[in-house]
Design an enzyme around this catalytic site. Structure first.
Site, mmCIF file in Angstrom:
data_model
loop_
_atom_site.group_PDB
_atom_site.id
_atom_site.type_symbol
_atom_site.label_atom_id
_atom_site.label_comp_id
_atom_site.label_asym_id
_atom_site.label_seq_id
_atom_site.Cartn_x
_atom_site.Cartn_y
_atom_site.Cartn_z
ATOM 1 N N SER A 299 0.939 -26.576 46.450
ATOM 2 C CA SER A 299 -0.077 -25.575 46.619
ATOM 3 C C SER A 299 -0.381 -25.143 45.130
ATOM 4 O O SER A 299 0.738 -25.195 44.329
ATOM 5 C CB SER A 299 0.320 -24.417 47.558
ATOM 6 O OG SER A 299 -0.509 -23.051 47.175
ATOM 7 N N TYR B 116 6.046 -16.817 49.114
ATOM 8 C CA TYR B 116 5.346 -18.278 49.337
ATOM 9 C C TYR B 116 5.460 -19.016 47.968
ATOM 10 O O TYR B 116 5.953 -20.251 47.943
ATOM 11 C CB TYR B 116 3.874 -18.138 49.656
ATOM 12 C CG TYR B 116 3.008 -19.396 50.011
ATOM 13 C CD1 TYR B 116 3.676 -20.371 51.049
ATOM 14 C CD2 TYR B 116 2.099 -19.740 49.198
ATOM 15 C CE1 TYR B 116 2.963 -21.596 51.342
ATOM 16 C CE2 TYR B 116 1.387 -21.084 49.339
ATOM 17 C CZ TYR B 116 1.980 -21.960 50.312
ATOM 18 O OH TYR B 116 1.211 -23.017 50.498
#
Length: 233
Positions: A128, A141
């Site tokens: 990501s 995250y």
């Protein structure tokens, strides 16, 4: 299965995982991994040479993989995103995030290393933009994705016979992104995000690279949407 190369894609029931499966289907037989057996079966019926492979990634065991005698490509696409300030993150939030985004990746890869080594195979890790930059509200995250990046780099060094590719998509039009926007308290407009098929094609380009090439990292970012010109009156 045929004599074509075999790819296992986790998180294949929707979003980026499903798009990657579609991009690899013309050249690979596929094991479609995930928990949603119904969605996996629907996708398998759509893609010749594919079969649903339902399992719980957080509790994968060698017995789940006993029939995987050959594996050329392992794509880790499953993941979760729990957002919020670090001060509000519980130990359970940290554990859940790392269990899926890091620990399950490492365990599944280890279980399948014999097959991957035999094939001089390829491990693809869907990371990501949060694995490159940590923003407020994304700490848990981002920490898991930074760890995933480190894991990929270490695996690449430890297993020189394998190709290891980290893919860093920006915001992509997926059910996960819809949930992220809900957590952020914003609207979800899929037209403003990357098409999952674009990420799928980027992954296929790395997998299908000629044997002399090792594509180690791919960044995929969205392009600004230009307003459509008004029709002449």
């Amino acid at each position: 299965m045929t004599d074509r190369p075999v790819a296992l894609v986790t998180g294949a029931s929707s979003g980026i995982g499903s798009a990657i499966a579609r991009s690899l289907a013309p050249t690979h037989d596929l094991l479609l991994g995930g928990r949603d057996e119904t969605s996996l079966s629907v996708l398998a019926a759509e893609l010749p040479g594919s079969q649903a492979w339902p399992f719980d990634l957080a509790n994968v065991a060698s017995s789940d993989l006993g029939s995987v005698s050959r594996l050329d490509v392992l794509v880790h696409s499953a993941g979760i995103a729990l957002l919020g300030p670090l001060a509000d993150a519980s130990q359970d939030d940290w554990r859940k995030t790392f269990d899926i985004n890091v620990f399950a990746v490492a365990e599944l890869t280890n279980l399948l290393l014999p097959q991957l080594r035999t094939a001089n195979g390829h491990v693809v890790l869907i990371n990501s933009g949060a694995g490159l930059n940590a923003n407020p509200g994304w700490g848990v995250y981002a920490a898991s994705k930074f760890a995933l990046r480190a894991y990929a780099d270490a695996l690449r060094g430890d297993e020189p016979a394998l190709r290891v590719t980290s893919v860093y998509p920006g915001r992509t039009a997926t059910p996960m992104q819809e949930d992220v926007r809900r957590q952020e308290g914003g609207d979800y407009d899929p037209s403003q995000y990357i098409d999952p098929a674009s990420v799928g094609r980027a992954v296929a380009s790395a997998v299908l690279a000629t044997p002399d090439a090792h594509i180690t990292e791919i960044n995929v970012r969205s392009r600004p949407r230009r307003p459509r010109p008004e029709s002449p009156r």
